[in-house]
Design a protein around this motif. Structure first.
Motif, short mmCIF file in Angstrom:
data_model
loop_
_atom_site.label_atom_id
_atom_site.label_comp_id
_atom_site.label_asym_id
_atom_site.label_seq_id
_atom_site.Cartn_x
_atom_site.Cartn_y
_atom_site.Cartn_z
N VAL A 38 -8.89 92.25 11.26
CA VAL A 38 -8.19 91.12 11.88
C VAL A 38 -6.92 90.77 11.12
CG1 VAL A 38 -8.34 88.63 12.32
CG2 VAL A 38 -10.22 90.13 13.02
N VAL A 39 -6.97 90.75 9.79
CA VAL A 39 -5.80 90.34 9.01
C VAL A 39 -4.62 91.27 9.25
CG1 VAL A 39 -7.07 89.08 7.23
CG2 VAL A 39 -6.69 91.54 6.96
N ASP A 40 -4.88 92.55 9.49
CA ASP A 40 -3.79 93.49 9.74
C ASP A 40 -3.15 93.25 11.11
OD1 ASP A 40 -4.28 94.63 7.30
OD2 ASP A 40 -5.33 96.39 8.09
N VAL A 41 -3.97 92.99 12.12
CA VAL A 41 -3.42 92.71 13.45
C VAL A 41 -2.66 91.38 13.43
CG1 VAL A 41 -3.95 92.43 15.90
CG2 VAL A 41 -5.31 93.99 14.51
N TRP A 42 -3.21 90.39 12.74
CA TRP A 42 -2.53 89.10 12.62
C TRP A 42 -1.16 89.27 11.97
CZ3 TRP A 42 -2.94 84.31 14.46
CH2 TRP A 42 -2.22 83.30 13.84
N VAL A 71 14.81 88.34 20.57
CA VAL A 71 16.16 88.78 20.90
C VAL A 71 16.19 89.40 22.30
CG1 VAL A 71 18.02 90.35 20.27
CG2 VAL A 71 16.78 89.11 18.49
N GLY A 72 17.02 88.84 23.16
CA GLY A 72 17.18 89.35 24.51
C GLY A 72 16.03 89.06 25.44
N ASN A 73 15.13 88.15 25.03
CA ASN A 73 13.95 87.90 25.84
C ASN A 73 13.59 86.42 25.78
OD1 ASN A 73 10.91 88.18 26.66
ND2 ASN A 73 11.77 90.20 27.05
N ALA A 74 12.32 86.11 25.69
CA ALA A 74 11.85 84.72 25.76
C ALA A 74 11.95 84.01 24.42
CB ALA A 74 10.40 84.69 26.24
N GLY A 75 11.89 82.70 24.48
CA GLY A 75 11.81 81.85 23.30
C GLY A 75 10.85 80.71 23.61
N GLY A 76 10.79 79.74 22.71
CA GLY A 76 9.90 78.62 22.96
C GLY A 76 9.51 77.92 21.68
N GLU A 77 8.39 77.22 21.75
CA GLU A 77 7.90 76.43 20.62
C GLU A 77 6.54 76.95 20.17
OE1 GLU A 77 6.67 71.78 19.54
OE2 GLU A 77 7.63 72.28 21.46
N ILE A 78 6.32 76.93 18.86
CA ILE A 78 5.02 77.29 18.31
C ILE A 78 4.14 76.05 18.36
CG2 ILE A 78 3.80 78.14 16.27
CD1 ILE A 78 6.47 79.53 15.50
N LEU A 79 3.10 76.09 19.18
CA LEU A 79 2.28 74.91 19.45
C LEU A 79 1.08 74.81 18.49
CD1 LEU A 79 2.26 75.18 23.34
CD2 LEU A 79 3.80 73.83 21.90
N ARG A 80 0.42 75.92 18.25
CA ARG A 80 -0.74 75.94 17.35
C ARG A 80 -0.76 77.26 16.59
NH1 ARG A 80 -6.34 75.09 19.95
NH2 ARG A 80 -5.49 76.32 21.66
N CYS A 81 -1.21 77.19 15.35
CA CYS A 81 -1.33 78.40 14.54
C CYS A 81 -2.50 78.22 13.58
CB CYS A 81 -0.03 78.67 13.78
SG CYS A 81 -0.07 80.18 12.81
N GLN A 82 -3.52 79.03 13.75
CA GLN A 82 -4.71 78.98 12.89
C GLN A 82 -4.96 80.38 12.35
OE1 GLN A 82 -7.81 77.38 15.40
NE2 GLN A 82 -6.73 75.46 15.75
N PRO A 83 -4.26 80.77 11.27
CA PRO A 83 -4.39 82.13 10.73
C PRO A 83 -5.82 82.42 10.30
CG PRO A 83 -2.55 80.93 9.73
CD PRO A 83 -3.34 79.94 10.50
N PRO A 84 -6.32 83.62 10.52
CA PRO A 84 -5.71 84.71 11.29
C PRO A 84 -6.34 84.85 12.66
CG PRO A 84 -7.44 85.60 9.91
CD PRO A 84 -7.49 84.09 9.77
N ARG A 85 -6.55 83.74 13.35
CA ARG A 85 -7.36 83.77 14.58
C ARG A 85 -6.63 83.34 15.85
NH1 ARG A 85 -11.77 86.83 13.24
NH2 ARG A 85 -12.50 86.25 11.16
N ARG A 103 -5.54 85.32 20.66
CA ARG A 103 -6.77 85.07 19.90
C ARG A 103 -7.27 86.39 19.33
NH1 ARG A 103 -7.35 82.35 24.71
NH2 ARG A 103 -8.78 83.92 25.54
N LEU A 104 -7.66 86.38 18.06
CA LEU A 104 -8.20 87.56 17.40
C LEU A 104 -9.60 87.26 16.89
CD1 LEU A 104 -5.12 88.60 15.18
CD2 LEU A 104 -5.65 89.32 17.52
N SER A 105 -10.48 88.23 17.06
CA SER A 105 -11.85 88.09 16.56
C SER A 105 -12.31 89.43 16.02
CB SER A 105 -12.80 87.59 17.66
OG SER A 105 -12.79 88.46 18.77
N GLU A 106 -13.32 89.41 15.18
CA GLU A 106 -13.82 90.64 14.58
C GLU A 106 -14.92 91.24 15.44
OE1 GLU A 106 -15.58 92.21 10.26
OE2 GLU A 106 -15.02 90.11 10.56
N ASP A 107 -14.89 92.54 15.62
CA ASP A 107 -15.96 93.19 16.37
C ASP A 107 -17.06 93.66 15.43
OD1 ASP A 107 -15.13 95.61 15.23
OD2 ASP A 107 -14.05 96.27 17.01
N ALA A 108 -18.11 94.25 15.99
CA ALA A 108 -19.28 94.62 15.19
C ALA A 108 -18.97 95.69 14.16
CB ALA A 108 -20.40 95.10 16.12
N ALA A 109 -17.93 96.48 14.38
CA ALA A 109 -17.59 97.56 13.47
C ALA A 109 -16.56 97.15 12.42
CB ALA A 109 -17.08 98.75 14.27
N GLY A 110 -16.18 95.88 12.40
CA GLY A 110 -15.18 95.42 11.44
C GLY A 110 -13.76 95.56 11.94
#
Length: 204
Positions: A38-42, A71-85, A103-110
């Protein structure tokens, strides 16, 4: 060469609804697993230098309450951030403001299960293209993320989107969103026609 069929089939696609103060939005939901922690994907999804390696360069005040701009696409506001999930953003593209949640979660294999949900308006654009207009774009991003995490980036990100491989990917992904649209309750004819229009828009 990219195994396009396997990449498309690796994503679970769902279409739903969400009540809002002004009515109801539609939700476009992608789920995919990665054989990395998860930490790597986050980190790949939140560190500016890494985001630019597989998605788009990002600038701004990257904290809760801060503004971001792709750049060249969307923008906005960061509403919530709960690392690394959890990461929740407003998504402003042109005159449209929608919502995005990762949303990120860990699977059975890590490894990691990534859930990406984009809430969009139930409007004329939805009536014409259905979930594929948003979904195919995120499919391409998730493909790029997957290959980045495996150290096998998409070959030449400038020319690849116009390649035969990319056309095959878009065709299959648009069809998969048409199927998900139908499962959500859309009439078969409407879902099929919207998927065809999405495919033509991405790969004319």
């Amino acid at each position: 060469m990219i195994d396009i069929a396997s990449e498309v089939d690796a994503v679970r696609r769902m279409v739903g609804g969400r009540a809002t103060p002004t009515g109801e939005d539609r939700t476009v939901h992608l789920q995919r697993s990665f054989a990395v922690p998860v930490v790597d994907v986050w980190a790949a999804c939140t560190e500016p230098a890494r985001i630019g390696s597989w998605f788009l360069p990002v600038t701004g005040d990257l904290r809760v309450g801060g503004k971001y701009q792709l750049v060249g696409n969307a923008g906005g506001e960061i509403l919530r951030c709960q690392p690394p999930r959890l990461l929740s953003l407003s998504w402003v593209f042109g005159e449209s403001t929608t919502g995005l949640e990762l949303r990120l979660s860990e699977d059975a294999a890590g490894g990691t299960v990534l859930d990406l949900e984009h809430s969009v308006a139930l409007d004329e654009h939805w009536a014409e293209f259905g979930p594929g207009a948003v979904g195919v774009g995120w499919d391409m991003a998730v493909l790029s993320l997957s290959r980045y995490l495996r150290g096998r980036p998409v070959p030449d990100p400038v020319s690849w989107p116009t390649s035969a491989e990319a056309r095959d990917f878009v065709t299959r992904a648009a069809g998969a969103w048409g199927a998900a649209h139908e499962v959500s309750g859309a009439p078969t004819g409407d879902a099929t026609a919207a998927a065809a229009r999405t495919r033509a828009a991405y790969a004319p």
